[in-house]
Design a protein around this motif. Structure first.
Motif, PDB file in Angstrom:
ATOM      1  N   ASP A  61       0.856  -1.183   0.000  1.00  0.00           N
ATOM      2  CA  ASP A  61       0.000   0.000   0.000  1.00  0.00           C
ATOM      3  C   ASP A  61       0.892   1.232   0.000  1.00  0.00           C
ATOM      4  OD1 ASP A  61      -1.744   2.078   0.436  1.00  0.00           O
ATOM      5  OD2 ASP A  61      -2.748   1.177   2.166  1.00  0.00           O
ATOM      6  N   ALA A  62       0.939   1.928  -1.114  1.00  0.00           N
ATOM      7  CA  ALA A  62       1.835   3.071  -1.272  1.00  0.00           C
ATOM      8  C   ALA A  62       1.398   4.291  -0.475  1.00  0.00           C
ATOM      9  CB  ALA A  62       1.956   3.440  -2.750  1.00  0.00           C
ATOM     10  N   SER A  63       0.212   4.233   0.149  1.00  0.00           N
ATOM     11  CA  SER A  63      -0.259   5.373   0.939  1.00  0.00           C
ATOM     12  C   SER A  63       0.256   5.331   2.374  1.00  0.00           C
ATOM     13  CB  SER A  63      -1.792   5.419   0.956  1.00  0.00           C
ATOM     14  OG  SER A  63      -2.323   4.337   1.709  1.00  0.00           O
ATOM     15  N   THR A  64       0.980   4.269   2.733  1.00  0.00           N
ATOM     16  CA  THR A  64       1.455   4.117   4.108  1.00  0.00           C
ATOM     17  C   THR A  64       2.978   4.202   4.183  1.00  0.00           C
ATOM     18  OG1 THR A  64       1.697   1.705   4.018  1.00  0.00           O
ATOM     19  CG2 THR A  64      -0.483   2.585   4.582  1.00  0.00           C
ATOM     20  N   TYR A  65       3.475   4.661   5.315  1.00  0.00           N
ATOM     21  CA  TYR A  65       4.913   4.696   5.544  1.00  0.00           C
ATOM     22  C   TYR A  65       5.485   3.289   5.449  1.00  0.00           C
ATOM     23  CZ  TYR A  65       9.416   5.518   7.812  1.00  0.00           C
ATOM     24  OH  TYR A  65      10.762   5.575   8.077  1.00  0.00           O
ATOM     25  N   GLU A  66       4.789   2.336   6.058  1.00  0.00           N
ATOM     26  CA  GLU A  66       5.268   0.957   6.077  1.00  0.00           C
ATOM     27  C   GLU A  66       5.357   0.377   4.668  1.00  0.00           C
ATOM     28  OE1 GLU A  66       3.796   2.214   9.879  1.00  0.00           O
ATOM     29  OE2 GLU A  66       2.767   2.140   7.926  1.00  0.00           O
ATOM     30  N   GLY A  67       4.385   0.723   3.812  1.00  0.00           N
ATOM     31  CA  GLY A  67       4.402   0.226   2.444  1.00  0.00           C
ATOM     32  C   GLY A  67       5.587   0.742   1.656  1.00  0.00           C
ATOM     33  N   VAL A  68       5.859   2.042   1.770  1.00  0.00           N
ATOM     34  CA  VAL A  68       6.981   2.639   1.044  1.00  0.00           C
ATOM     35  C   VAL A  68       8.305   2.132   1.599  1.00  0.00           C
ATOM     36  CG1 VAL A  68       8.125   4.800   0.412  1.00  0.00           C
ATOM     37  CG2 VAL A  68       5.626   4.694   0.488  1.00  0.00           C
ATOM     38  N   GLU A  69       8.432   2.113   2.922  1.00  0.00           N
ATOM     39  CA  GLU A  69       9.678   1.666   3.533  1.00  0.00           C
ATOM     40  C   GLU A  69       9.929   0.188   3.254  1.00  0.00           C
ATOM     41  OE1 GLU A  69      13.082   2.836   5.926  1.00  0.00           O
ATOM     42  OE2 GLU A  69      11.587   3.865   4.674  1.00  0.00           O
ATOM     43  N   GLY A  70       8.847  -0.602   3.239  1.00  0.00           N
ATOM     44  CA  GLY A  70       8.984  -2.018   2.921  1.00  0.00           C
ATOM     45  C   GLY A  70       9.509  -2.231   1.522  1.00  0.00           C
ATOM     46  N   LEU A  71       9.027  -1.425   0.574  1.00  0.00           N
ATOM     47  CA  LEU A  71       9.530  -1.523  -0.799  1.00  0.00           C
ATOM     48  C   LEU A  71      11.013  -1.187  -0.840  1.00  0.00           C
ATOM     49  CD1 LEU A  71       9.345  -1.766  -3.861  1.00  0.00           C
ATOM     50  CD2 LEU A  71       8.422   0.575  -3.929  1.00  0.00           C
ATOM     51  N   TRP A  72      11.412  -0.132  -0.158  1.00  0.00           N
ATOM     52  CA  TRP A  72      12.826   0.240  -0.179  1.00  0.00           C
ATOM     53  C   TRP A  72      13.682  -0.867   0.448  1.00  0.00           C
ATOM     54  CZ3 TRP A  72      16.129   2.428  -2.869  1.00  0.00           C
ATOM     55  CH2 TRP A  72      17.422   2.664  -2.399  1.00  0.00           C
ATOM     56  N   ASN A  73      13.209  -1.445   1.530  1.00  0.00           N
ATOM     57  CA  ASN A  73      13.955  -2.544   2.147  1.00  0.00           C
ATOM     58  C   ASN A  73      14.072  -3.741   1.197  1.00  0.00           C
ATOM     59  OD1 ASN A  73      14.405  -1.136   4.534  1.00  0.00           O
ATOM     60  ND2 ASN A  73      12.561  -1.919   5.517  1.00  0.00           N
ATOM     61  N   HIS A  74      13.034  -3.930   0.381  1.00  0.00           N
ATOM     62  CA  HIS A  74      13.056  -4.982  -0.648  1.00  0.00           C
ATOM     63  C   HIS A  74      14.174  -4.708  -1.645  1.00  0.00           C
ATOM     64  CE1 HIS A  74      11.417  -8.100  -3.245  1.00  0.00           C
ATOM     65  NE2 HIS A  74      11.222  -7.232  -4.231  1.00  0.00           N
ATOM     66  N   VAL A  75      14.331  -3.442  -2.048  1.00  0.00           N
ATOM     67  CA  VAL A  75      15.414  -3.062  -2.955  1.00  0.00           C
ATOM     68  C   VAL A  75      16.770  -3.318  -2.293  1.00  0.00           C
ATOM     69  CG1 VAL A  75      16.501  -1.156  -4.208  1.00  0.00           C
ATOM     70  CG2 VAL A  75      14.003  -1.336  -4.155  1.00  0.00           C
ATOM     71  N   VAL A  76      16.917  -2.857  -1.052  1.00  0.00           N
ATOM     72  CA  VAL A  76      18.186  -2.986  -0.339  1.00  0.00           C
ATOM     73  C   VAL A  76      18.581  -4.457  -0.168  1.00  0.00           C
ATOM     74  CG1 VAL A  76      19.328  -2.602   1.896  1.00  0.00           C
ATOM     75  CG2 VAL A  76      17.944  -0.783   0.851  1.00  0.00           C
ATOM     76  N   SER A  77      17.570  -5.315   0.029  1.00  0.00           N
ATOM     77  CA  SER A  77      17.852  -6.735   0.273  1.00  0.00           C
ATOM     78  C   SER A  77      18.519  -7.413  -0.919  1.00  0.00           C
ATOM     79  CB  SER A  77      16.550  -7.470   0.617  1.00  0.00           C
ATOM     80  OG  SER A  77      15.717  -7.616  -0.533  1.00  0.00           O
ATOM     81  N   LEU A  78      18.420  -6.819  -2.095  1.00  0.00           N
ATOM     82  CA  LEU A  78      19.046  -7.399  -3.282  1.00  0.00           C
ATOM     83  C   LEU A  78      20.556  -7.167  -3.302  1.00  0.00           C
ATOM     84  CD1 LEU A  78      16.396  -6.307  -5.944  1.00  0.00           C
ATOM     85  CD2 LEU A  78      16.589  -8.517  -4.801  1.00  0.00           C
ATOM     86  N   ASP A  79      21.012  -6.223  -2.477  1.00  0.00           N
ATOM     87  CA  ASP A  79      22.440  -5.925  -2.356  1.00  0.00           C
ATOM     88  C   ASP A  79      23.061  -5.603  -3.708  1.00  0.00           C
ATOM     89  OD1 ASP A  79      24.774  -5.520  -0.921  1.00  0.00           O
ATOM     90  OD2 ASP A  79      25.446  -7.594  -1.128  1.00  0.00           O
ATOM     91  N   ARG A  80      22.345  -4.745  -4.454  1.00  0.00           N
ATOM     92  CA  ARG A  80      22.818  -4.304  -5.757  1.00  0.00           C
ATOM     93  C   ARG A  80      22.637  -2.800  -5.854  1.00  0.00           C
ATOM     94  NH1 ARG A  80      19.777  -8.005 -10.186  1.00  0.00           N
ATOM     95  NH2 ARG A  80      20.876  -6.545 -11.568  1.00  0.00           N
ATOM     96  N   PRO A  81      23.548  -2.100  -6.525  1.00  0.00           N
ATOM     97  CA  PRO A  81      23.356  -0.658  -6.697  1.00  0.00           C
ATOM     98  C   PRO A  81      22.132  -0.380  -7.568  1.00  0.00           C
ATOM     99  CG  PRO A  81      25.181  -1.435  -8.036  1.00  0.00           C
ATOM    100  CD  PRO A  81      24.788  -2.581  -7.168  1.00  0.00           C
ATOM    101  N   LEU A  82      21.350   0.602  -7.178  1.00  0.00           N
ATOM    102  CA  LEU A  82      20.187   1.009  -7.965  1.00  0.00           C
ATOM    103  C   LEU A  82      20.629   2.097  -8.930  1.00  0.00           C
ATOM    104  CD1 LEU A  82      17.077   0.578  -8.217  1.00  0.00           C
ATOM    105  CD2 LEU A  82      16.817   2.522  -6.663  1.00  0.00           C
ATOM    106  N   GLU A  83      20.532   1.798 -10.225  1.00  0.00           N
ATOM    107  CA  GLU A  83      21.029   2.732 -11.237  1.00  0.00           C
ATOM    108  C   GLU A  83      19.952   3.694 -11.747  1.00  0.00           C
ATOM    109  OE1 GLU A  83      24.033   3.237 -12.064  1.00  0.00           O
ATOM    110  OE2 GLU A  83      25.010   1.514 -11.122  1.00  0.00           O
TER     111      GLU A  83
END
Length: 260
Positions: A61-83
């Protein structure tokens, strides 16, 4: 699986312009993280994989802090630079301001403004630390005019446009670029989902979402500060809006956006 392809994030990437942007990235050699509010995001990821991309979907749910932060943590978990990151998720809302529920107004602001700032903070800090990256923020041609009967939506997109231009200047010299995409009315489910199917805008001929996404992607790759997405008529409208009085634009938009 390891991959030598650069990684891109597309928020709101399961449908509409967002999915078309994700396809542009996939076709041009990127792996992807995409987000969406429904399980359609999983099906979208499957299609993107057929284009040769590794794709990591995230439903939230993009309307919540938890939803946005969860997505970012999903990105970070890949351990790859975001280009690259296309901050595209957004919703519309038609109808008179006095008739709409306050909770719906707040939800639109939470997604279109608060969520965009939240994700931009995470993405920009990551990219600046890496001294490399490209950020695309989807605004709207609505940012260039008053939008009666979309009275919260238009200002939210004006914020996005100004935010993108401001951040772009701040990040000069860091290796990170920022581009704004301002689509005109586009052939997605946007106006239907906003409850505007019966308005003149809702019934009008729309721009091709694939073309809008291509224009946005090319502007991002070429470090253009902003691009109006759509046909020549749409681009001319944006030019005309620079010199048309606000009251005239407001009256015109009211006629086109009022529910019939």
């Amino acid at each position: 699986m390891t991959s030598n392809r650069p990684l891109a994030l597309v928020t709101g990437g399961s449908s509409g312009i967002g999915f078309e942007l994700a396809k542009q990235f996939a076709q041009n050699g990127f792996d992807l993280v995409i987000s969406g509010s429904s399980d359609k995001v999983t099906k979208a990821a499957e299609e993107l994989r057929t284009m040769g991309a590794q794709c990591y979907p995230y439903q939230a749910d993009a309307s919540t802090y938890e939803g946005v932060e969860g997505l970012w943590n999903h990105v970070v978990s890949l351990d790859r630079p975001l280009e690259a990151a296309a901050l595209n998720v957004g919703i519309g809302q038609g109808g008179a301001f006095l008739d709409n529920d306050l909770e719906d107004d707040f939800k639109l602001i939470a997604i279109n403004i608060t969520g965009t700032v939240h994700m931009a903070k995470r993405v920009a800090m990551h990219m600046v630390a890496n001294k490399s990256g490209r950020i695309l923020i989807t605004s709207s041609i609505s940012a260039t005019q008053p939008t009666p009967y979309e009275t919260v939506y238009g200002p939210s997109k004006a914020f996005g446009f100004s935010f993108a231009e401001s951040l772009r200047q701040e990040l000069r010299g860091t290796g990170v670029t920022v581009t704004a995409l301002l689509p005109g009315a586009t052939d997605s489910e946007f106006h239907k989902n906003a409850g505007m199917a019966s308005s003149e805008i809702g019934k009008s001929k729309k721009n091709d979402k694939t073309e809008v996404a291509r224009q946005g992607f090319e502007a991002l790759m070429n470090d253009v500060d902003h691009v109006v997405g759509g046909d020549e008529q749409t681009k001319q409208q944006a030019i005309d809006n620079r010199t048309t009085p606000e009251t005239v634009k407001a009256e015109r938009h009211a006629e086109n956006a009022r529910l019939k």
